[in-house]
Design an enzyme around this catalytic site. Structure first.
Site, mmCIF file in Angstrom:
data_model
loop_
_atom_site.group_PDB
_atom_site.id
_atom_site.type_symbol
_atom_site.label_atom_id
_atom_site.label_comp_id
_atom_site.label_asym_id
_atom_site.label_seq_id
_atom_site.Cartn_x
_atom_site.Cartn_y
_atom_site.Cartn_z
ATOM 1 N N SER A 1 17.360 8.564 11.704
ATOM 2 C CA SER A 1 17.682 8.048 10.611
ATOM 3 C C SER A 1 16.671 7.443 9.787
ATOM 4 O O SER A 1 15.708 8.452 9.121
ATOM 5 C CB SER A 1 18.577 6.751 10.687
ATOM 6 O OG SER A 1 19.241 6.552 9.739
ATOM 7 N N LYS B 1 19.901 12.510 12.394
ATOM 8 C CA LYS B 1 21.035 11.548 11.551
ATOM 9 C C LYS B 1 20.723 11.690 10.154
ATOM 10 O O LYS B 1 19.770 11.234 9.576
ATOM 11 C CB LYS B 1 21.125 10.188 12.027
ATOM 12 C CG LYS B 1 22.143 9.330 11.300
ATOM 13 C CD LYS B 1 22.121 8.077 11.905
ATOM 14 C CE LYS B 1 23.346 7.196 11.112
ATOM 15 N NZ LYS B 1 22.749 6.781 9.526
ATOM 16 N N GLN C 1 24.913 5.097 5.441
ATOM 17 C CA GLN C 1 26.057 4.201 5.483
ATOM 18 C C GLN C 1 26.082 3.079 4.417
ATOM 19 O O GLN C 1 24.857 2.478 4.088
ATOM 20 C CB GLN C 1 26.206 3.500 6.926
ATOM 21 C CG GLN C 1 26.834 4.246 7.937
ATOM 22 C CD GLN C 1 25.795 5.507 8.485
ATOM 23 O OE1 GLN C 1 24.623 5.353 8.627
ATOM 24 N NE2 GLN C 1 25.959 6.671 8.245
#
Length: 479
Positions: free
Chosen positions: A304, A329, A333
């Site tokens: 991420s 990733k 979000q």
């Protein structure tokens, strides 16, 4: 429903809990048809059916939260999830700059709650809590039958209050009582030091995650490294699961020119929004960070926000990537608050590298691939059980893997304790000059964990770090 206006990166364990109704032929079945009055009317009908007829009674909020979890789960995205009010608070705390508690890592092993280690300088260390202490009571109540989450919740509390613990100390075979006053435990996400090799000073900086105060910690650490004469920067994000976008944006921006696109956000319609470096309001980075050579260390645990950083450095030619391919990733979000205090974390955007690469499931490949001894990828844990020959268990397999990585080949790593495993144990304990019962007992597991930690802490065994340092030495020498 109110939206919190920040993007949160990180590996979220998606809690897949749903209500499943099974009709097994031996239960009572009714042919009553409940008509739905609209798209969501059937949810109300199911709620009435369950609360009115189920032999297992549930609280109203449990049914509602089960439905919310089920809706998040059906998306099929491991990063989109529903969090209860308590879970949401816990997640925020994990990224915050500090938390209140006693400062001890606790694990559950074979039904026992064992202290892994007290945090250095924490209330638990000052009170005398030791690794391998087994938690027996909290404020006079036994911990038998509790979950790890419940144990942690009982230990935590307001700053200045005390918690009374009773622990069993295997080494002495005695129970110990102690009262520990809760206090603020700082959460440090950045560590740094000067590595001096062959007359060259390399500034090493480790990032465990991108938390609330990581950019501030980065600024302080890099300023000190530059003052100490760092000629290059070695950034270690191995095992870093991610964190906040603003943190990685500030850190990347400290090494890149102002107004540089370090990533893109892509929404559901495919529209791209560039993320541009800009000077942070309260921080001032040393300008030398934009010119000195940079190497970034990553592995499969780098995810991420870590990948945003490595992707930016790689695409913009600002850094050289060493290690193994990252996690992969590529989604972002957004946190959306609900009226019950809970939150929905939903994947609302993709993020792309400056060259508009989407690395989801693929990860970011290194410029120089270097694999490690498998010992570096093991999660070292506390085990308080005892195993003998002819027994089979996952703990035995764990020990066999560690023994093999340390050079004591047990002949197998499937969890079966045979004669060859016993011989490997004897060789290992003899080399460590430790008394051995011939079994996998607490003494063996403690010695094994300590030996594995010592191996990993010895930089001579860290091949990825050695190669990164070698590259920077070559770069600084102008060869």
């Amino acid at each position: 429903m109110r939206r919190s206006r920040f993007f949160a990166f990180g590996i979220l364990a998606a809690v897949a809990v749903c209500l499943v109704l099974v009709l097994d032929g031996c239960g009572k079945s009714e042919d009553n048809v409940h008509n739905s009055s609209g798209k969501f009317g059937v949810i109300d009908e199911a709620y009435e059916v369950i609360t009115g007829n189920a032999v297992y009674k549930l609280k109203d909020d449990e049914l509602i939260e089960g439905a919310l979890r089920g809706m998040a789960d059906v998306i099929g995205d491991p990063y989109s999830t529903y969090l209860t009010k308590e879970e949401a608070a816990s997640h925020k705390e994990s990224l915050a700059g500090e938390r209140v508690g006693i400062g001890a890592e606790i694990t559950r092993t074979n039904g026992k709650f064992v202290i892994v280690s007290p945090v250095k300088g924490s209330p638990s260390e000052k009170a005398g809590l030791l690794p391998y202490d087994e938690l027996v009571q909290i404020d006079g109540e036994r911990v038998d039958g509790l979950t790890l989450k419940e144990v942690v919740k009982k230990i935590r509390g307001k700053q200045g209050t005390s918690v009374k613990l009773v622990v069993y100390r295997p080494e002495s075979g005695k129970h110990v009582e102690m009262s520990i006053e809760r206090d603020v435990i700082p959460v440090h996400t950045v560590s740094s030091e000067i590595l001096e090799e062959r007359g060259k000073k390399i500034g090493y900086i480790g990032l465990t995650m991108f938390g609330e105060d990581s950019a501030k910690e980065w600024q302080a650490a890099t300023e000190l490294l530059v003052k100490e004469g760092a000629e290059a920067l070695l950034i270690d994000v191995r095992g870093n699961p991610g964190g906040y976008l603003h943190a990685v944006g500030n850190i990347a921006g400290s090494m890149l020119p102002e107004d540089t696109v370090f990533a893109y956000m892509e929404d559901v319609k495919g529209q791209l929004t560039p993320l541009v470096t800009e000077p942070p309001k309260e921080l001032e980075f040393n300008p030398k960070l934009q010119t000195i050579p940079v190497v970034l260390l990553q592995d499969k645990g780098s995810a991420s926000a870590s990948e945003v950083l490595s992707g930016a450095l790689q695409d913009l030619g600002r850094g050289f990537i060493v290690g193994t391919t990252s996690f992969g990733k590529g989604t972002v979000q957004e946190t959306m608050k609900l009226s019950n205090g809970g939150e929905v974390k939903l994947s609302t955007h993709k993020w792309l590298t400056p060259k508009e690469r989407w690395i989801h499931t693929e990860g970011i490949a290194t410029d120089l691939e270097v694999k490690q001894n498998s010992l570096f990828s093991e999660h070292l844990r506390v085990i308080a059980e005892t195993y003998k020959e002819q027994q089979f268990h996952d703990d035995v397999a764990y020990a066999q893997r560690l023994l093999k990585s340390l050079g004591y080949d047990p002949g197998r790593v499937d969890g079966f304790f045979d004669e060859a495993t016993g011989e490997a144990i004897a060789q290992f304990m003899d080399h460590e000059k430790a008394d051995s019962s011939g079994e996998m007992d607490s003494k063996f597991f403690q010695t094994l964990k300590a030996s594995a930690e010592a191996y990993r802490n010895d930089r001579a065994n860290d091949e990825q770090l050695s190669m990164a340092i070698g590259y920077l030495q070559h770069k600084l020498s102008g060869n």
